[in-house]
Design a protein around this motif. Structure first.
Motif, PDB file in Angstrom:
ATOM      1  N   LEU A   1      -2.208  -5.047  -8.680  1.00  0.00           N
ATOM      2  CA  LEU A   1      -2.791  -3.742  -8.374  1.00  0.00           C
ATOM      3  C   LEU A   1      -4.315  -3.800  -8.496  1.00  0.00           C
ATOM      4  CD1 LEU A   1      -1.969  -0.862  -7.621  1.00  0.00           C
ATOM      5  CD2 LEU A   1      -2.033  -0.299 -10.047  1.00  0.00           C
ATOM      6  N   LYS A   2      -4.996  -3.550  -7.373  1.00  0.00           N
ATOM      7  CA  LYS A   2      -6.451  -3.617  -7.343  1.00  0.00           C
ATOM      8  C   LYS A   2      -7.104  -2.242  -7.493  1.00  0.00           C
ATOM      9  CE  LYS A   2      -6.742  -7.748  -4.424  1.00  0.00           C
ATOM     10  NZ  LYS A   2      -7.248  -8.295  -3.132  1.00  0.00           N
ATOM     11  N   GLU A   3      -6.523  -1.237  -6.863  1.00  0.00           N
ATOM     12  CA  GLU A   3      -7.111   0.094  -6.914  1.00  0.00           C
ATOM     13  C   GLU A   3      -6.022   1.140  -7.087  1.00  0.00           C
ATOM     14  OE1 GLU A   3     -10.951  -0.791  -4.005  1.00  0.00           O
ATOM     15  OE2 GLU A   3      -9.577   0.846  -3.550  1.00  0.00           O
ATOM     16  N   MET A   4      -6.320   2.143  -7.940  1.00  0.00           N
ATOM     17  CA  MET A   4      -5.409   3.245  -8.149  1.00  0.00           C
ATOM     18  C   MET A   4      -6.239   4.524  -8.244  1.00  0.00           C
ATOM     19  SD  MET A   4      -2.419   3.817 -10.999  1.00  0.00           S
ATOM     20  CE  MET A   4      -3.522   3.520 -12.395  1.00  0.00           C
ATOM     21  N   TYR A   5      -5.967   5.459  -7.363  1.00  0.00           N
ATOM     22  CA  TYR A   5      -6.719   6.705  -7.321  1.00  0.00           C
ATOM     23  C   TYR A   5      -5.827   7.833  -7.829  1.00  0.00           C
ATOM     24  CZ  TYR A   5     -10.067   4.149  -4.471  1.00  0.00           C
ATOM     25  OH  TYR A   5     -10.994   3.230  -4.034  1.00  0.00           O
TER      26      TYR A   5
ATOM     27  N   ILE B   1       0.853  -1.193   0.000  1.00  0.00           N
ATOM     28  CA  ILE B   1       0.000   0.000   0.000  1.00  0.00           C
ATOM     29  C   ILE B   1       0.886   1.240   0.000  1.00  0.00           C
ATOM     30  CG2 ILE B   1      -1.733   1.328   1.257  1.00  0.00           C
ATOM     31  CD1 ILE B   1      -2.736  -1.261   2.481  1.00  0.00           C
ATOM     32  N   LEU B   2       0.668   2.123  -0.962  1.00  0.00           N
ATOM     33  CA  LEU B   2       1.378   3.395  -1.028  1.00  0.00           C
ATOM     34  C   LEU B   2       0.328   4.494  -1.063  1.00  0.00           C
ATOM     35  CD1 LEU B   2       3.942   5.053  -1.269  1.00  0.00           C
ATOM     36  CD2 LEU B   2       3.857   4.724  -3.757  1.00  0.00           C
ATOM     37  N   TYR B   3       0.261   5.283  -0.005  1.00  0.00           N
ATOM     38  CA  TYR B   3      -0.803   6.266   0.171  1.00  0.00           C
ATOM     39  C   TYR B   3      -0.184   7.656   0.227  1.00  0.00           C
ATOM     40  CZ  TYR B   3      -5.507   7.529   1.947  1.00  0.00           C
ATOM     41  OH  TYR B   3      -6.778   8.037   2.106  1.00  0.00           O
TER      42      TYR B   3
ATOM     43  N   PRO C   1       6.591  -5.700  -6.854  1.00  0.00           N
ATOM     44  CA  PRO C   1       5.835  -6.916  -7.203  1.00  0.00           C
ATOM     45  C   PRO C   1       4.523  -7.109  -6.473  1.00  0.00           C
ATOM     46  CG  PRO C   1       7.779  -7.460  -5.881  1.00  0.00           C
ATOM     47  CD  PRO C   1       7.903  -6.010  -6.254  1.00  0.00           C
ATOM     48  N   LYS C   2       4.406  -6.607  -5.234  1.00  0.00           N
ATOM     49  CA  LYS C   2       3.208  -6.869  -4.432  1.00  0.00           C
ATOM     50  C   LYS C   2       2.296  -5.660  -4.318  1.00  0.00           C
ATOM     51  CE  LYS C   2       5.801 -10.157  -1.562  1.00  0.00           C
ATOM     52  NZ  LYS C   2       6.247 -10.486  -0.182  1.00  0.00           N
ATOM     53  N   LEU C   3       2.575  -4.596  -5.071  1.00  0.00           N
ATOM     54  CA  LEU C   3       1.788  -3.379  -4.956  1.00  0.00           C
ATOM     55  C   LEU C   3       0.312  -3.666  -5.235  1.00  0.00           C
ATOM     56  CD1 LEU C   3       2.077  -0.329  -4.426  1.00  0.00           C
ATOM     57  CD2 LEU C   3       2.228  -0.005  -6.894  1.00  0.00           C
ATOM     58  N   THR C   4      -0.540  -3.304  -4.288  1.00  0.00           N
ATOM     59  CA  THR C   4      -1.962  -3.632  -4.374  1.00  0.00           C
ATOM     60  C   THR C   4      -2.845  -2.397  -4.403  1.00  0.00           C
ATOM     61  OG1 THR C   4      -1.490  -5.647  -3.100  1.00  0.00           O
ATOM     62  CG2 THR C   4      -3.794  -5.023  -3.334  1.00  0.00           C
ATOM     63  N   PHE C   5      -2.491  -1.371  -3.607  1.00  0.00           N
ATOM     64  CA  PHE C   5      -3.272  -0.142  -3.560  1.00  0.00           C
ATOM     65  C   PHE C   5      -2.338   1.047  -3.730  1.00  0.00           C
ATOM     66  CE2 PHE C   5      -5.576  -3.254  -1.024  1.00  0.00           C
ATOM     67  CZ  PHE C   5      -6.852  -3.171  -1.568  1.00  0.00           C
ATOM     68  N   LEU C   6      -2.699   1.934  -4.675  1.00  0.00           N
ATOM     69  CA  LEU C   6      -1.875   3.095  -4.989  1.00  0.00           C
ATOM     70  C   LEU C   6      -2.757   4.344  -4.965  1.00  0.00           C
ATOM     71  CD1 LEU C   6       0.806   4.356  -5.882  1.00  0.00           C
ATOM     72  CD2 LEU C   6       0.186   3.791  -8.250  1.00  0.00           C
ATOM     73  N   TYR C   7      -2.455   5.245  -4.041  1.00  0.00           N
ATOM     74  CA  TYR C   7      -3.243   6.471  -3.873  1.00  0.00           C
ATOM     75  C   TYR C   7      -2.373   7.669  -4.221  1.00  0.00           C
ATOM     76  CZ  TYR C   7      -6.256   3.383  -1.089  1.00  0.00           C
ATOM     77  OH  TYR C   7      -7.056   2.359  -0.658  1.00  0.00           O
ATOM     78  N   LEU C   8      -2.695   8.315  -5.352  1.00  0.00           N
ATOM     79  CA  LEU C   8      -1.945   9.478  -5.819  1.00  0.00           C
ATOM     80  C   LEU C   8      -2.808  10.732  -5.891  1.00  0.00           C
ATOM     81  CD1 LEU C   8      -0.154   7.758  -8.850  1.00  0.00           C
ATOM     82  CD2 LEU C   8       0.731   8.049  -6.528  1.00  0.00           C
TER      83      LEU C   8
ATOM     84  N   LYS D   1      -9.298  -4.434 -12.720  1.00  0.00           N
ATOM     85  CA  LYS D   1      -8.859  -4.496 -11.322  1.00  0.00           C
ATOM     86  C   LYS D   1      -8.528  -3.114 -10.766  1.00  0.00           C
ATOM     87  CE  LYS D   1      -6.796  -9.109 -11.603  1.00  0.00           C
ATOM     88  NZ  LYS D   1      -5.554  -9.887 -11.406  1.00  0.00           N
ATOM     89  N   VAL D   2      -8.420  -2.140 -11.658  1.00  0.00           N
ATOM     90  CA  VAL D   2      -8.037  -0.787 -11.266  1.00  0.00           C
ATOM     91  C   VAL D   2      -9.262   0.105 -11.317  1.00  0.00           C
ATOM     92  CG1 VAL D   2      -6.517   1.154 -11.795  1.00  0.00           C
ATOM     93  CG2 VAL D   2      -5.746  -1.181 -12.199  1.00  0.00           C
ATOM     94  N   LEU D   3      -9.335   1.067 -10.409  1.00  0.00           N
ATOM     95  CA  LEU D   3     -10.442   2.007 -10.416  1.00  0.00           C
ATOM     96  C   LEU D   3     -10.499   2.721 -11.754  1.00  0.00           C
ATOM     97  CD1 LEU D   3     -12.667   3.461  -8.767  1.00  0.00           C
ATOM     98  CD2 LEU D   3     -10.957   5.186  -8.214  1.00  0.00           C
TER      99      LEU D   3
END
Length: 329
Positions: free
Chosen positions: A297-301, A251-253, A271-278, A318-320
């Motif tokens: 990657l499941k969600e990217m904002y 998770i990178l927020y 490799p394991k990045l799942t949630f990315l909030y930018l 899988k991405v927003l």
């Protein structure tokens, strides 16, 4: 047959003696004094459940609610104190720091005020310190870096101020560090990157400045970090490509900062990045196609930036999904 009966009887006798000795163990006077001092300073919600003079129990009286004891030699000592969500009002009870065998101290969701006393450094065996959801204030004392056994530190939702002490980097066993929703200022100490076991770092919702490049400037930093929450601060600069070296990151927020520049395609190599909030920064350019193709990657904002529209590749369910309205030309 008679020999077996004799052996069983002897075993039961020994077991009975062990229980008898345990029942006769006295609680260490130091701990009895400390808990009674704490009792006298707490509100009625706690006091009514603390019956008797011995916090570990005496005769027919059970141990005090929230107090856990263990036997060490001829004495019982207090090893855990969990008194939470009972509206304790007043300053942090300094007498707690006389419970030298504590491994867990949980006073969360109360109304404690004032600073954490520097005597907190005396609790050398403490593994879990949970003070979140109080009204504690002032700076975090540097003596907290003396808690070498600490694995969990929860200080969120208070009124702490000043800078995050670099002495936190002296906690070799620390795995979870929660500092969000306070009033911290200054830069995040890059020394935290030397914590080999740190899995979760949350400093969101403060008044922090600086750049991510400054935070990860130490070689081989944050080797075990999974979750990095830097949101709602005043961080500037861009996302350095070196961030991809945090190979365990999930998770990178980064939401609600003042960050800018392009998003490096090397982020897709985490490799394991799942949630990315930018979202709600000043990023520009295009989102790298490699991020849309990331297998985990499941969600990217990304809303609230200045990204240019581009052709989105297939298979981004899988991405927003964002419409053209989320991009600025």
């Amino acid at each position: 047959m008679a020999g077996r009966v004799h052996t069983v009887a002897l075993s039961l006798l020994v077991l009975g003696l062990v229980f008898a000795v345990g029942a006769q163990s006295k609680t260490l006077k130091r701990d009895v004094k400390a808990l009674n001092e704490i009792k006298s300073s707490l509100g009625w919600r706690v006091v009514y459940a603390w019956v008797g003079d011995d916090p570990c129990g005496d005769g027919d009286l059970p141990p005090w609610s929230g107090v856990t004891c263990s036997t060490q030699g001829d004495y019982r000592v207090v090893t855990e104190l969990e008194v939470y969500a009972v509206s304790i009002v007043g300053p942090f009870p300094t007498s707690v720091t006389n419970l030298l065998d504590l491994t867990r101290l949980d006073l969360h969701n109360n109304k404690l005020t004032g600073p954490i006393p520097p005597q907190i450094g005396r609790l050398k065996r403490l593994k879990v310190l949970n003070l979140r959801w109080n009204k504690l204030q002032d700076v975090i004392p540097p003596e907290i870096g003396e808690l070498k056994a600490l694995t969990h530190l929860h200080l969120s939702f208070n009124n702490f101020k000043g800078e995050i002490p670099k002495e936190l980097a002296n906690l070799p066993e620390l795995r979870y560090l929660y500092l969000h929703e306070n009033r911290f200022i200054g830069r995040i100490p890059p020394e935290l990157g030397t914590l080999k076991n740190l899995r979760h770092l949350d400093v969101g919702n403060n008044h922090l400045v600086g750049t991510i490049r400054e935070l990860i400037r130490i070689d081989n930093c944050f080797p075990a970090l999974r979750n990095l929450y830097l949101n709602n601060n005043y961080l500037s600069g861009g996302i350095p490509a070196q961030l991809a070296n945090l190979t365990n990151l999930e998770i990178l927020y980064l939401s609600n900062n003042k960050m800018s520049g392009v998003v490096p395609s090397l982020l897709a190599e985490i490799p394991k990045l799942t949630f990315l909030y930018l979202d709600h920064n000043q990023f520009s350019g295009r989102i790298p196609n490699a991020l849309y193709k990331h297998p985990f990657l499941k969600e990217m904002y990304i809303e609230g930036n200045m990204f240019r529209p581009g052709v989105l590749p297939k298979g981004i369910h899988k991405v927003l999904e964002l419409s053209d309205a989320d991009f600025l030309v």
